[in-house]
Design an enzyme around this catalytic site. Structure first.
Site, PDB file in Angstrom:
ATOM      1  N   SER A  57       0.842  -1.197   0.000  1.00 48.91           N
ATOM      2  CA  SER A  57       0.000   0.000   0.000  1.00 48.91           C
ATOM      3  C   SER A  57       0.872   1.239   0.000  1.00 48.91           C
ATOM      4  O   SER A  57       2.015   1.221   0.480  1.00 48.91           O
ATOM      5  CB  SER A  57      -0.897   0.006   1.244  1.00 48.91           C
ATOM      6  N   TYR A 112      -3.485  -0.199   9.974  1.00 50.82           N
ATOM      7  CA  TYR A 112      -3.348  -0.646   8.588  1.00 50.82           C
ATOM      8  C   TYR A 112      -2.010  -0.192   8.019  1.00 50.82           C
ATOM      9  O   TYR A 112      -1.291  -0.969   7.376  1.00 50.82           O
ATOM     10  CB  TYR A 112      -4.505  -0.108   7.750  1.00 50.82           C
TER      11      TYR A 112
END
Length: 253
Positions: free
Chosen positions: A134, A147
């Site tokens: 990510s 996250y």
């Protein structure tokens, strides 16, 4: 025969990747905790192999890998670690159990699947692991703290294992997109300021296309979308303070 095993395959990026690789002649295996959606996708793809799986269950992971790979001579050309969960919000407003679950699935689950896949990858020429990274693994991202931490772990694991597994002929890399239009993002009740400013410009199919490119032309890190690609390469040569300033600006309330 090219084989790909995808975790988190029932929807979003995993499902888009399954459709693309299947359409291009690969033998596809699907893993996800959502059995109903998984079965529907498997049927759509002509009854491909699939199994309900919680990647946090180490014994179930080993059994699933063995079941799929035994159908293909004990070989696995590509493992796509796509399973992951996400929660937007202020750190203190999210229950500690949710933070722990994010790390369990996104980090420990990925470790367990990759570890179980090793003997099948090792015996396969051109074997690869693609991890779902990510943009939040480039610099810590507010309002998605756990996250972001999990994707830093994925980035570090990718870099270390890519070097370590060279001796086995296994390439390890990750995909690093910013926000993607998936059910996981759409169902969030909190909108981070960074998302509001950057927007959601990528679809699941864009990430599937990047996975296809990665399977053919492997890199350690594959940033996706022109703006984040520019930010990624700028971050490689600029002082960390510049990345911090940019993230602070994007995430301001």
């Amino acid at each position: 025969m090219n084989t790909i095993l995808i975790t988190g395959a029932a929807s979003g990026i995993g499902a888009a990747t399954a459709r693309l690789f299947h359409a291009r002649g690969w033998q596809v295996g699907l893993l996800d905790i959502n059995h109903r959606a998984l079965a529907e996708l498997a049927a759509e793809l002509g009854g491909v192999w699939h199994a309900e799986l919680d990647v946090g269950d180490a014994s179930a992971v080993r059994e699933a890998l063995q079941d799929f790979c035994s159908l293909h001579g004990g070989r696995l050309r590509l493992l796509f670690n796509c399973a992951g969960i996400l929660r937007f919000g202020h750190f203190e407003d999210i229950a500690l159990e949710e933070h722990a679950r994010i790390l369990q699935i996104n980090v420990l689950g990925l470790l367990q699947v990759t570890h179980a896949a090793f003997p099948y990858l090792k015996g396969t020429p051109g074997a690869q692991v693609i991890n779902m990274g990510s943009a939040s693994g480039l610099y810590g991202t507010p309002h998605m703290v756990s996250y972001s931490a999990s994707k830093f772990a994925v980035r570090g694991l990718t870099e270390a294992l890519e070097l370590e597994w060279r001796r086995h002929g296994i390439h390890v890399g990750d995909l690093m997109p910013p926000f993607v239009r998936t059910p996981m993002v759409a169902q969030q009740s909190f909108e981070p300021p960074a998302l509001r400013r950057m927007g959601v410009k990528l679809a699941a199919e864009d990430i599937a296309a990047a996975a296809w490119l990665q399977a053919r032309h492997a890199k350690v890190h594959r940033p996706i979308q022109w703006l984040f690609t520019l930010m990624y390469w700028a971050g490689q040569v600029s002082p960390p303070a510049v990345s911090r300033m940019l993230m602070g600006w994007l995430s301001r309330d």
